[in-house]
Design an enzyme around this catalytic site. Sequence first.
Site, PDB file in Angstrom:
ATOM      1  N   THR A 212      -0.054   2.036   1.560  1.00  0.00           N
ATOM      2  CA  THR A 212      -0.438   0.627   1.594  1.00  0.00           C
ATOM      3  C   THR A 212      -1.664   0.328   0.731  1.00  0.00           C
ATOM      4  OG1 THR A 212       0.371   0.524   3.873  1.00  0.00           O
ATOM      5  CG2 THR A 212      -1.008  -1.286   3.177  1.00  0.00           C
ATOM      6  N   ARG A 240      13.275  -1.320   8.916  1.00  0.00           N
ATOM      7  CA  ARG A 240      12.004  -1.083   9.635  1.00  0.00           C
ATOM      8  C   ARG A 240      10.875  -1.933   9.023  1.00  0.00           C
ATOM      9  NH1 ARG A 240       6.678   0.676   7.948  1.00  0.00           N
ATOM     10  NH2 ARG A 240       5.692   1.703   9.699  1.00  0.00           N
ATOM     11  N   GLY A 242       6.642  -2.551   9.287  1.00  0.00           N
ATOM     12  CA  GLY A 242       5.408  -1.962   9.819  1.00  0.00           C
ATOM     13  C   GLY A 242       4.395  -3.015  10.218  1.00  0.00           C
ATOM     14  N   ASP A 243       3.141  -2.617  10.217  1.00  0.00           N
ATOM     15  CA  ASP A 243       2.060  -3.515  10.631  1.00  0.00           C
ATOM     16  C   ASP A 243       1.701  -4.548   9.574  1.00  0.00           C
ATOM     17  OD1 ASP A 243       1.102  -1.061   9.230  1.00  0.00           O
ATOM     18  OD2 ASP A 243      -0.754  -2.213   9.169  1.00  0.00           O
ATOM     19  N   GLY A 264      -2.129   2.668   7.188  1.00  0.00           N
ATOM     20  CA  GLY A 264      -1.778   3.843   7.982  1.00  0.00           C
ATOM     21  C   GLY A 264      -0.436   3.664   8.662  1.00  0.00           C
ATOM     22  N   GLY A 266       2.143   2.257  10.680  1.00  0.00           N
ATOM     23  CA  GLY A 266       2.290   0.912  11.228  1.00  0.00           C
ATOM     24  C   GLY A 266       2.610   0.885  12.711  1.00  0.00           C
TER      25      GLY A 266
HETATM   26  N1  GLY Z   1       0.888   0.533   7.152  1.00  0.00           N
HETATM   27  C1  GLY Z   1       2.086   0.334   6.511  1.00  0.00           C
HETATM   28  C2  GLY Z   1       3.283   0.656   7.281  1.00  0.00           C
HETATM   29  O1  GLY Z   1       3.241   1.374   8.256  1.00  0.00           O
HETATM   30  O2  GLY Z   1       4.318   0.174   6.918  1.00  0.00           O
END
Ligand code: GLY
Length: 357
Positions: A212, A240, A242-243, A264, A266
Amino acid sequence: MKPTILLHGGAGSMKKMGDVRAKRYRQSLRDAAALGMTMLSGGSSALDAVEASVVHMEDSGAFNAGLGSCLTAGGCIEMDAAVMDGAQRLFGGVAAVPGVANPVRLARLVAETTPHCLLAGEGAAALARQHGLVFRVDFPSQERLDEWRKKKQRLEASADNDLSSRLAAMGGVLGASEEDRVVDAEPPVDGSQEGDGSEPQQRGDVDLGHDTVGAVALDASGHVAAAVSTGGLWLKLPGRVGDSPLPGAGLWADDDVGAAVATGTGESILRALLSKEVVDRLNEGPEAATRAGIAAVEERFGVGQAGVIAIHRDGRVGFSFHTRGMGRALWRLGMEEPAAAIWPDEPWDRPVTAPSL
Ligand code: GLY
């Protein structure tokens, strides 16, 4: 108020990052900060600056975002990105979007041209087409496809049937696996084995294991903003998310306090609501706030999960990570050039001025 930009190129194991590659990575961070500062010093908004810096990192190929995005289990690129403006809590995000060169630009279009905050997949791609955003024909790059094949083979050869531990065992998640901690106990000394960049890759050199990109900024009018972009996790399941595109998890910005961006794994970051947690604590000081945010992630989900950067509305900055490395760069108006660092406890490599209070 001194305009300031702080960005990161991803927290992760930085597995076997050679010195030559580390030098290029560091320069890419600096260039991205320089672009953001050019905009801030020319009177552009914090939102313009973080978007420009993240676009630069998406285009560089050196990061897990845009051109450098990692691939899904099916060998495709699905990217997440978001922007947030602290002035009006303007938020835009895109999730699992294919093909578009600069997902962060698309996230801003979601914020500014639609009644929504978050668009996913083909719907997001359709908005990009409608606005004439560039789609890459070189996606995924040959380098990423070769890497995907190797990772896929390792995953298929693994005896472990649990997806999480199989991914962790072969470096598919971002935290330091046991192997990383043992094999890469010492970070390389920058420049100690410098070459001209044409030497063959070292064993494992391609597996950077970092995640990221993100940026936070403060502009001359006192507004803060945050932007983030990612290819997600290697070999993630198709679809999927993520965060990164989730407000409060991947990023948060509020002019009353400041802004933060996370990096990191997510699945841990979003359950810790890391960026909101850090912004809520910013009046304790950005260094303390970011440390507390990472400590909270570690307490609940273990080591090697995440990193975070933050800026207070008064211009003070902080960062913290508990992975092996996290590339970062800072440029505050008045500094002669951007400062960068990668490893824990590594001081900024250029003089850093104090924010004017
Ligand atoms: N931090 C990015 C992800 O986990 O997709």
